[in-house]
Design a protein around this motif. Structure first.
Motif, PDB file in Angstrom:
ATOM      1  N   THR A   1      -3.630   0.226  -3.184  1.00 24.92           N
ATOM      2  CA  THR A   1      -3.287  -1.103  -2.676  1.00 24.92           C
ATOM      3  C   THR A   1      -3.040  -2.016  -3.867  1.00 24.92           C
ATOM      4  O   THR A   1      -3.889  -2.127  -4.754  1.00 24.92           O
ATOM      5  CB  THR A   1      -4.450  -1.670  -1.833  1.00 24.92           C
ATOM      6  OG1 THR A   1      -4.891  -0.636  -0.962  1.00 24.92           O
ATOM      7  CG2 THR A   1      -4.017  -2.854  -1.017  1.00 24.92           C
TER       8      THR A   1
ATOM      9  N   SER B   1       0.852  -1.200   0.000  1.00 20.94           N
ATOM     10  CA  SER B   1       0.000   0.000   0.000  1.00 20.94           C
ATOM     11  C   SER B   1       0.880   1.240   0.000  1.00 20.94           C
ATOM     12  O   SER B   1       1.846   1.325   0.767  1.00 20.94           O
ATOM     13  CB  SER B   1      -0.869   0.038   1.246  1.00 20.94           C
ATOM     14  OG  SER B   1      -1.646  -1.104   1.302  1.00 20.94           O
TER      15      SER B   1
ATOM     16  N   THR C   1      -5.176   6.085  -1.043  1.00 15.64           N
ATOM     17  CA  THR C   1      -4.225   4.979  -0.906  1.00 15.64           C
ATOM     18  C   THR C   1      -4.355   4.042  -2.096  1.00 15.64           C
ATOM     19  O   THR C   1      -5.477   3.740  -2.532  1.00 15.64           O
ATOM     20  CB  THR C   1      -4.549   4.176   0.375  1.00 15.64           C
ATOM     21  OG1 THR C   1      -4.713   5.076   1.442  1.00 15.64           O
ATOM     22  CG2 THR C   1      -3.477   3.164   0.691  1.00 15.64           C
TER      23      THR C   1
END
Lengths: 115, 265
Positions: free
Chosen positions: B241, B230, B239
């Motif tokens: 991932t 991440s 974010t």
């Protein structure tokens, strides 16, 4: 094209009817459609757009065989015949159909007085 | 792929052949009843209805429509997405080489034209779906154009090398030209790969590189507790991932704006 008084073959019964017809003799697609209309006194109609895919699918499943032969108008035609696997499937379908008809008849008979 | 193509054409051919035979026999029947050829054909057509409709219905039932072919072919694909423009480019390159005498001109834009034609519409389509990601998509399109220019500059340099010395034989010149093409193709692949990796690792809102990678999961595992990486946008936009299978972006909304709202202590 559908004519007055004609009905489409019930969904799911096309395979069964075609196998029944082919169990008697080897026929080409056009004759199968004619035979179906003839045996049902023109009440059932197999649409061309449904009949040929059905034949193709059944051949892929191994229930029928096809071979090129000479038609009545001296033209090459594809003749279909039932296989042993097709006969076994036909027997199973026949049993299912008989119990379905029996069940529906029982329900109709049971609700006869409600009318 | 060829097997799939044969499986697709087989039922179509069969249906067409059967429907034609069906119409012919119907026509013969009307001829036998005493109609002339034209009237027999008209009556057969009327009885059959629209043959096109029957054909389409049959194709749909057998999953043999052009759409089914496209779906089937895309399911067969195992290569990465960025390979498509490369393959298209190479195909168009060889096609153009057959017709256009100036080889250098043909090669220079072919690959990049294919890459731009494939990738820019995808970027624009994604852009229109998520309007607040416009910086990211603009960055992607601009860098792709930049890569195209860089690729072409490289090709021009390679061609200049090829044209520079008087080659002793014609064969020698052809070998050098082929080597140039191979170097150019490899370079194009590398540029597109760099472009693809670079854009994946950027913030979807502001297009800045993502920072502070955090790894979790087991590196040897693919399904349960798979290794996941991440990274976050340092401007607080979200974010990213990434695991072995896919990458997902989770936007943070407007919490940063909320923090700097006037009047907040």
């Amino acid at each position: 094209m559908k004519r007055r008084g004609q009905v489409d073959v019930l969904q799911g019964t096309m395979d069964f009817l075609v196998l029944r017809i082919l169990a008697r003799e080897k026929l080409h697609g056009y004759s199968i459609a004619r035979k179906l209309a003839e045996l049902s006194a023109s009440a059932l109609q197999a649409e061309e757009g449904t009949l040929y895919p059905c034949l193709y699918r059944m051949e892929r499943q191994g229930w029928i065989n096809s071979e090129i032969g000479q038609s009545e108008n001296n033209r090459k035609a594809r003749y279909y015949s039932i296989t042993p696997a097709g006969r076994a499937h036909l027997r199973r379908e026949q049993t299912k159909w008989d119990s379905f008809v029996k069940a529906v008849t029982t329900v109709i008979a049971g609700t006869e007085g409600d009318k | 792929m060829i097997k799939h193509l044969i499986e697709w054409t087989g039922p179509r051919r069969r249906v067409l052949e059967e429907l034609r035979f069906h119409a012919e026999l119907l026509e013969q029947e009307f001829l036998a009843l005493g109609c002339d050829r034209k009237a027999a054909r008209d009556l057969a057509n009327r009885r059959l209805g629209s043959t096109r409709k029957s054909r389409q219905q049959a194709y749909r039932e057998l999953s043999a429509t052009p759409r089914d072919l496209l779906i089937g072919l895309s399911e067969q694909r195992t290569g990465p997405g960025w390979l498509t423009p490369i393959v298209l480019g190479i195909c168009s390159l060889f096609l153009q080489l057959l017709f256009v005498p100036d080889v250098a001109m043909v090669v220079s834009w072919t690959i990049w034209a294919a890459a731009l034609c494939c990738l820019i519409p995808i970027e624009v389509a994604r852009w229109s779906r998520k309007l607040n990601h416009w910086r990211y998509h603009l960055y992607s399109v601009t860098t792709l154009l930049g890569a195209a220019l860089l690729g072409n500059a490289g090709w021009m340099a390679l061609i200049a090398i090829w044209r520079l010395p008087p080659w002793p034989t014609q064969g020698c010149s052809v070998v050098v030209f082929c080597a140039d093409i191979i170097v150019y193709l490899l370079g194009c692949c590398l540029l597109l790969r760099v472009w693809s990796v670079n854009r994946t690792g950027r913030c979807r809102r502001c297009a800045c590189p993502l920072r502070l990678p955090d790894e979790s999961g087991r590196s040897g595992s693919l399904l349960i507790h798979a290794a996941t990486r991440s990274s976050i946008c340092i401007h607080g936009h979200g974010t990213l991932t990434r695991d072995y299978w896919h990458s997902a972006w989770h936007g943070c909304g407007a919490f940063w704006d909320e923090l700097f709202k006037p009047g907040r202590a």
